[in-house]
Design a protein around this motif. Sequence first.
Motif, short mmCIF file in Angstrom:
data_model
loop_
_atom_site.label_atom_id
_atom_site.label_comp_id
_atom_site.label_asym_id
_atom_site.label_seq_id
_atom_site.Cartn_x
_atom_site.Cartn_y
_atom_site.Cartn_z
N TYR A 171 0.83 -1.22 0.00
CA TYR A 171 0.00 0.00 0.00
C TYR A 171 0.85 1.26 0.00
O TYR A 171 0.44 2.30 0.48
CB TYR A 171 -1.00 0.02 1.15
N GLY A 172 2.05 1.18 -0.53
CA GLY A 172 2.91 2.35 -0.64
C GLY A 172 3.72 2.32 -1.92
O GLY A 172 3.50 3.11 -2.82
N TRP A 173 4.65 1.36 -1.98
CA TRP A 173 5.51 1.26 -3.15
C TRP A 173 6.08 -0.15 -3.27
O TRP A 173 6.08 -0.91 -2.30
CB TRP A 173 6.64 2.29 -3.11
N VAL A 174 6.56 -0.46 -4.47
CA VAL A 174 7.23 -1.73 -4.74
C VAL A 174 8.49 -1.40 -5.53
O VAL A 174 8.45 -0.63 -6.49
CB VAL A 174 6.33 -2.69 -5.56
N LEU A 175 9.60 -2.00 -5.11
CA LEU A 175 10.86 -1.86 -5.83
C LEU A 175 11.06 -3.12 -6.67
O LEU A 175 10.98 -4.23 -6.14
CB LEU A 175 12.02 -1.69 -4.84
N LEU A 176 11.32 -2.91 -7.95
CA LEU A 176 11.51 -4.03 -8.87
C LEU A 176 12.84 -3.89 -9.59
O LEU A 176 13.39 -2.79 -9.69
CB LEU A 176 10.38 -4.07 -9.90
N GLU A 177 13.32 -5.02 -10.11
CA GLU A 177 14.56 -5.02 -10.88
C GLU A 177 14.37 -5.87 -12.12
O GLU A 177 13.69 -6.90 -12.09
CB GLU A 177 15.70 -5.60 -10.03
N GLU A 178 14.96 -5.39 -13.21
CA GLU A 178 14.96 -6.16 -14.46
C GLU A 178 16.19 -5.78 -15.26
O GLU A 178 16.40 -4.59 -15.56
CB GLU A 178 13.69 -5.86 -15.27
N ASP A 179 17.00 -6.77 -15.58
CA ASP A 179 18.18 -6.57 -16.42
C ASP A 179 19.06 -5.42 -15.94
O ASP A 179 19.54 -4.61 -16.73
CB ASP A 179 17.78 -6.35 -17.88
N GLY A 180 19.24 -5.31 -14.63
CA GLY A 180 20.11 -4.28 -14.06
C GLY A 180 19.45 -2.93 -13.88
O GLY A 180 20.07 -2.01 -13.35
N GLY A 181 18.21 -2.78 -14.31
CA GLY A 181 17.46 -1.55 -14.10
C GLY A 181 16.54 -1.69 -12.91
O GLY A 181 16.02 -2.77 -12.64
N PHE A 182 16.34 -0.61 -12.19
CA PHE A 182 15.49 -0.61 -11.01
C PHE A 182 14.28 0.28 -11.25
O PHE A 182 14.40 1.36 -11.83
CB PHE A 182 16.28 -0.13 -9.78
#
Length: 101
Positions: free
Chosen positions: A9-20
């Motif tokens: 209910y605030g934020w989600v940090l994601l990663e893909e191929d070295g990008g955030f």
Amino acid sequence: MIVLDDEHYGWVLLEEDGGFYLDVLCSHSAVDYLFLLRLTDEEVALWRDRGTAYLDDLAYRIHYSAPGVQASRSPYKPRSLVMAPERERATEAVTKHRSGG
């Protein structure tokens, strides 16, 4: 795309191929929406230095700048990935993460 951290209910940090990516839940009056943006190198460095407190602050600034509101002058608005392919992959990753998969 994978979930690295989830402040439900605030934020989600994601990663893909070295990008955030940061996916922020914004709520304005009766309208809720998710706002996804790719973190800049500077933002990544600040997150690594300050941890989740930095992400809390960044999510707060994004939310209160109202980037999803049509007349908004949010500095984050041009960085929106709402219509980008990343949006679908982020949604899939968060759904999988929250379902325990």
